[in-house]
Design a protein around this motif. Structure first.
Motif, PDB file in Angstrom:
ATOM      1  N   ALA A  81       6.386   1.347  -7.818  1.00  0.00           N
ATOM      2  CA  ALA A  81       6.657   0.699  -6.531  1.00  0.00           C
ATOM      3  C   ALA A  81       7.893   1.319  -5.868  1.00  0.00           C
ATOM      4  O   ALA A  81       7.929   1.532  -4.650  1.00  0.00           O
ATOM      5  CB  ALA A  81       6.848  -0.800  -6.735  1.00  0.00           C
ATOM      6  N   GLU A  82       8.905   1.647  -6.682  1.00  0.00           N
ATOM      7  CA  GLU A  82      10.117   2.277  -6.159  1.00  0.00           C
ATOM      8  C   GLU A  82       9.814   3.675  -5.614  1.00  0.00           C
ATOM      9  O   GLU A  82      10.273   4.056  -4.533  1.00  0.00           O
ATOM     10  CB  GLU A  82      11.175   2.364  -7.265  1.00  0.00           C
ATOM     11  CG  GLU A  82      12.493   2.950  -6.815  1.00  0.00           C
ATOM     12  CD  GLU A  82      13.487   3.072  -7.969  1.00  0.00           C
ATOM     13  OE1 GLU A  82      14.576   3.625  -7.746  1.00  0.00           O
ATOM     14  OE2 GLU A  82      13.154   2.628  -9.088  1.00  0.00           O
ATOM     15  N   ASP A  85       7.999   3.435  -2.270  1.00  0.00           N
ATOM     16  CA  ASP A  85       8.921   3.127  -1.160  1.00  0.00           C
ATOM     17  C   ASP A  85       9.696   4.367  -0.740  1.00  0.00           C
ATOM     18  O   ASP A  85       9.895   4.619   0.457  1.00  0.00           O
ATOM     19  CB  ASP A  85       9.890   2.015  -1.563  1.00  0.00           C
ATOM     20  CG  ASP A  85       9.216   0.647  -1.622  1.00  0.00           C
ATOM     21  OD1 ASP A  85       8.138   0.497  -1.007  1.00  0.00           O
ATOM     22  OD2 ASP A  85       9.756  -0.253  -2.284  1.00  0.00           O
ATOM     23  N   GLU A  86      10.153   5.165  -1.710  1.00  0.00           N
ATOM     24  CA  GLU A  86      10.911   6.379  -1.398  1.00  0.00           C
ATOM     25  C   GLU A  86      10.054   7.388  -0.648  1.00  0.00           C
ATOM     26  O   GLU A  86      10.531   8.068   0.267  1.00  0.00           O
ATOM     27  CB  GLU A  86      11.469   6.996  -2.687  1.00  0.00           C
ATOM     28  CG  GLU A  86      12.625   6.226  -3.290  1.00  0.00           C
ATOM     29  CD  GLU A  86      13.227   6.931  -4.501  1.00  0.00           C
ATOM     30  OE1 GLU A  86      12.740   8.025  -4.845  1.00  0.00           O
ATOM     31  OE2 GLU A  86      14.178   6.397  -5.088  1.00  0.00           O
ATOM     32  N   GLN A  88       7.616   6.685   1.357  1.00  0.00           N
ATOM     33  CA  GLN A  88       7.505   6.201   2.730  1.00  0.00           C
ATOM     34  C   GLN A  88       8.788   6.452   3.511  1.00  0.00           C
ATOM     35  O   GLN A  88       8.744   6.760   4.704  1.00  0.00           O
ATOM     36  CB  GLN A  88       7.160   4.710   2.723  1.00  0.00           C
ATOM     37  CG  GLN A  88       5.742   4.411   2.228  1.00  0.00           C
ATOM     38  CD  GLN A  88       5.447   2.935   2.184  1.00  0.00           C
ATOM     39  OE1 GLN A  88       6.246   2.135   1.691  1.00  0.00           O
ATOM     40  NE2 GLN A  88       4.293   2.541   2.695  1.00  0.00           N
ATOM     41  N   ASP A  89       9.947   6.336   2.835  1.00  0.00           N
ATOM     42  CA  ASP A  89      11.221   6.646   3.492  1.00  0.00           C
ATOM     43  C   ASP A  89      11.258   8.098   3.955  1.00  0.00           C
ATOM     44  O   ASP A  89      11.728   8.412   5.054  1.00  0.00           O
ATOM     45  CB  ASP A  89      12.398   6.384   2.536  1.00  0.00           C
ATOM     46  CG  ASP A  89      12.657   4.901   2.338  1.00  0.00           C
ATOM     47  OD1 ASP A  89      12.197   4.106   3.185  1.00  0.00           O
ATOM     48  OD2 ASP A  89      13.317   4.540   1.346  1.00  0.00           O
ATOM     49  N   GLY A 329       2.298  -2.743  -5.584  1.00  0.00           N
ATOM     50  CA  GLY A 329       3.161  -1.858  -4.802  1.00  0.00           C
ATOM     51  C   GLY A 329       3.238  -0.440  -5.307  1.00  0.00           C
ATOM     52  O   GLY A 329       3.901   0.400  -4.705  1.00  0.00           O
ATOM     53  N   SER A 330       2.576  -0.133  -6.425  1.00  0.00           N
ATOM     54  CA  SER A 330       2.589   1.238  -6.950  1.00  0.00           C
ATOM     55  C   SER A 330       1.507   2.061  -6.247  1.00  0.00           C
ATOM     56  O   SER A 330       0.832   1.579  -5.337  1.00  0.00           O
ATOM     57  CB  SER A 330       2.361   1.237  -8.459  1.00  0.00           C
ATOM     58  OG  SER A 330       1.092   0.675  -8.760  1.00  0.00           O
TER      59      SER A 330
END
Length: 460
Positions: A81-82, A85-86, A88-89, A329-330
């Motif tokens: 999930a982390e 998010d990265e 997408q950043d 979220g992964s």
């Protein structure tokens, strides 16, 4: 009971990912898959009961999935999930790190390219550098996403890389201070009146919009009569942006197509008519750090003979990665197809070979090497040379630096002069562009005039 639930989850994951295509697999293949999954569940059960320390089943399964994807190719990976998010950043345009794009090549963590102006670029890291250690930890068998986690961190913190470069006898350490990497991907200016330069550092969501706006801005200052598009050390990015950037300069025809195992992965992308807009001479600069989306643009321009590709052979990343969201979220980053240029060339592991090969010459500032071009003695330098017979000889000369040329400020002219002095590939590109412009003007001016022919009357 827990092991049964885990096994059921694995089956559910497998079936949901394959969808209807799972039904197309033969009965023998399905049975073989079930047997292997049963072995996996048995191994996990043995680990839970007998391993020296208590294990976390979720972490162990996550590691197994990561290992499975890592065994396929350097670009497929499991995203926590982390990680998701990265990613997408990055697409949105900023993150905290040192500013390099990496991959796994022959099992070794390799730099695709540093992003221009970032701490990695300013520290002197280059495309094809091998990262042997990060903060003293060996990177052998390290997944790319794990390496990215180590490379990123809080702004102002340090990371030390042990680097090997072809030709070096030993490793060199680079200690780099992390910073916010703002991926505003498009910059540009005029090199000379009418001859524009645009640099694209990567392909993100706003790249095409920013490029069009910059072209309009430059054209208002001074009508563009030739353009250098610099894609050197551009590691790629979004496919749709590469296609739309190519479309700016093409009037029609195929831009790129993809081929995968299933029909849904076979796609073609066409250029659209621009009504003759942006049809000035074009030179595209590439090097070994130009990858993926950059190679799509260069390949389309080259195959359509729309411009001249200048520099060195590109990286050769011609595969398509699809991001599949997962529960919790992964996600999966999965290689699903290969890119092909309009003429049917696969970019994968071959890259784009420039039309004009110009190796980069490293600029070294000292009393001997700072002067790039040798000085020659001319007639005017000879003692007692005969003067020109004209009272007011006409001389073509550059305007003084304290005056402004239309569309180019004094500060920009100084920047351009310094850049051209240090960048032999850019100098070559500008010379080629000016030659293309002269040839285009010659063809236009020398085209034979056509006189209207009288209508022939037809006797009845």
């Amino acid at each position: 009971m827990k092991i049964i639930v885990i096994l059921f989850s694995v089956f559910s994951l497998f079936i949901s990912l394959t969808g209807p295509s799972f039904a197309a697999i033969s009965q023998d293949q399905r049975e073989a898959t079930y047997r292997e999954l049963e072995i996996f569940a048995n191994v996990l059960s043995i680990l839970q009961e007998n391993y020296i320390d208590e294990i976390d089943a979720d972490t162990t399964i996550e590691g197994a999935i990561s290992g499975m994807l890592r065994s396929l190719d350097p670009h497929s990976s499991y995203l926590t999930a982390e990680d998701f998010d990265e990613l997408q950043d990055e697409t949105r345009g900023n993150f905290s790190g040192i500013g390099i794009e990496i991959t796994i090549r022959d099992g070794i963590l390799t730099i695709i390219s540093p992003i221009e102006g970032t701490p990695a670029d300013l520290a002197g890291l280059k495309a094809k550098d091998l990262i042997v250690k990060i903060n003293g930890d060996a990177t052998k068998d390290m997944a790319a996403m794990d390496a990215i986690k180590l490379l990123r961190g809080q702004k102002g913190s340090e990371v030390t890389l042990s680097i090997y470069r072809d030709g070096w006898q030993e490793l060199k350490e680079f200690t780099i201070i992390r910073d916010i990497i703002s991926l505003h991907s498009v910059t540009g200016l005029f090199l000379e009146p009418g001859f524009a330069y645009i640099r694209i550092t990567n392909f993100q969501g706003q790249t095409t919009k920013d490029t069009k706006a910059l072209l309009n801005e430059l054209n208002l200052k001074n009508p563009i009569k030739g353009l250098i598009l610099d894609l050197r050390n551009n590691p790629g990015g979004l496919l749709d942006q590469a296609i739309s950037i190519s479309d700016i300069f093409l009037e029609e025809g195929l831009v790129v197509y993809t081929k995968g195992r299933i029909q849904e992965q076979n796609m073609t992308f066409q250029a659209h008519a621009n009504n003759g807009k942006n049809q000035y001479p074009l030179v595209v600069l590439v090097n070994e750090g130009s990858a993926s989306a950059s190679e799509i643009v260069a390949g389309a321009i080259q195959d359509h003979k729309r411009g001249v590709i200048v520099g060195t052979k590109t990286f050769g990343k011609g595969s398509v990665q699809t991001i599949l969201p997962m529960p919790g979220g992964s996600g999966l980053r999965l290689t699903t197809a290969r890119y092909y240029t309009p003429n049917g060339r696969s970019i994968q592991a071959t890259g784009i070979i420039p039309d004009v090969e110009v190796p980069h010459i490293t600029y070294v500032k000292n009393t001997k090497e700072e002067r790039i071009l040798p000085e020659f003695v001319r007639e005017a330098d000879l003692k007692n040379h005969i003067l020109n017979g004209d009272r007011q000889p006409k001389q073509a000369s550059e305007p003084a630096l304290d005056t402004e040329v239309k569309g180019i400020t004094q500060e920009e002219r100084k920047t351009v002069a310094d850049r051209l002095k240090k960048d032999n590939q850019l100098r070559s590109a500008l010379n080629i562009l000016k030659s293309l412009n002269l040839y285009t003007e010659y063809k236009t001016n020398s085209a034979p005039e056509t006189t209207p022919q009288p209508k022939q009357s037809k006797e009845l």
